[in-house]
Design an enzyme around this catalytic site. Sequence first.
Site, mmCIF file in Angstrom:
data_model
loop_
_atom_site.group_PDB
_atom_site.id
_atom_site.type_symbol
_atom_site.label_atom_id
_atom_site.label_comp_id
_atom_site.label_asym_id
_atom_site.label_seq_id
_atom_site.Cartn_x
_atom_site.Cartn_y
_atom_site.Cartn_z
ATOM 1 C CG HIS A 182 -2.042 -0.996 1.128
ATOM 2 N ND1 HIS A 182 -2.779 -1.184 -0.017
ATOM 3 C CD2 HIS A 182 -2.551 -1.864 2.058
ATOM 4 C CE1 HIS A 182 -3.689 -2.122 0.199
ATOM 5 N NE2 HIS A 182 -3.569 -2.545 1.448
ATOM 6 C CB SER A 204 -14.840 -0.564 0.211
ATOM 7 O OG SER A 204 -15.726 -0.804 -0.853
#
Length: 294
Positions: A92, A119
């Site tokens: 990430h 989400s």
Amino acid sequence: MPDALTRYRSPDEDSARWQGFAARPGDIVISTRSKSGTTWMQMICALLVLRTPDLPAPLSELSPWLDWLAEPSTEVYRRLAAQRHRRFIKTHTPLDGVPADPRVHYIVVARHPLDMAVSLHHQGANLDRSRLAELTGQPGAPEPDGPPPSVEQALVRWIDADPDPRAELDSLPGVMWHLRDAWARRHRPNVHLVHYDDLSADLTGQMHRLAELLDLDPPGPDLVEAATFDRMRARADRLAPDPAGVFKDRRAFFRNGRSGQGSALLDGAARVRYRARAAALAPPDLLAWLHRDH
């Protein structure tokens, strides 16, 4: 002399672990923001590289999250060094925090930030935070006062928040920081930007495009079918990124994957505010590609 890398740290991540990793020609680094298609792209790469829907190990073992502090770096390096197929590695971390190597392919997946934020809100409720704190050696988060915010309330707060993007990469400034950096590198032959909506609209075409970019054989229909949302959700026990047991429910990780849900939750004033915030954080050509008019 290569540019100095930006170091990104959070309670459960440290991008400095990339500096101890020995890259190989042909490695594939999948660099995304949370809930933006990371696991989907890992599965696509697994299918293109391994050529079978029946993966030989759980996806998180085949494609480890290199900067995650819940697993010792020496174990991650050892497991990757033992792999003989082309490696595909999750991070990430934005590309300015990962060593740039012309022999390595970098895939950055972008999703509409509002959909990503929805989400992310739902995933927060699915995390076993005590287990995560135990694994990373961090103190457990205090119990919240009062009921949690609704998804609509959380989304408005997310739009209005203005943290340092380097400290909170899943904030709106952090998302745009990550994508702005990748956008500036998009003309390099080994940097590939992929839009979540394109995967949703034409999975076959996108998998063929990626196979060509990565110099891999094109996928057959069986491999494309294995990368569909329904098939992946049905195999959540082997595909959800949960090697250490931090999810309460692995199937809940694959919630619905729809596009446009974030914008639909906002009233007109909040949508205008979001557009103004986004325009201050990213160039018009990136936003036109990212937003797709929804």
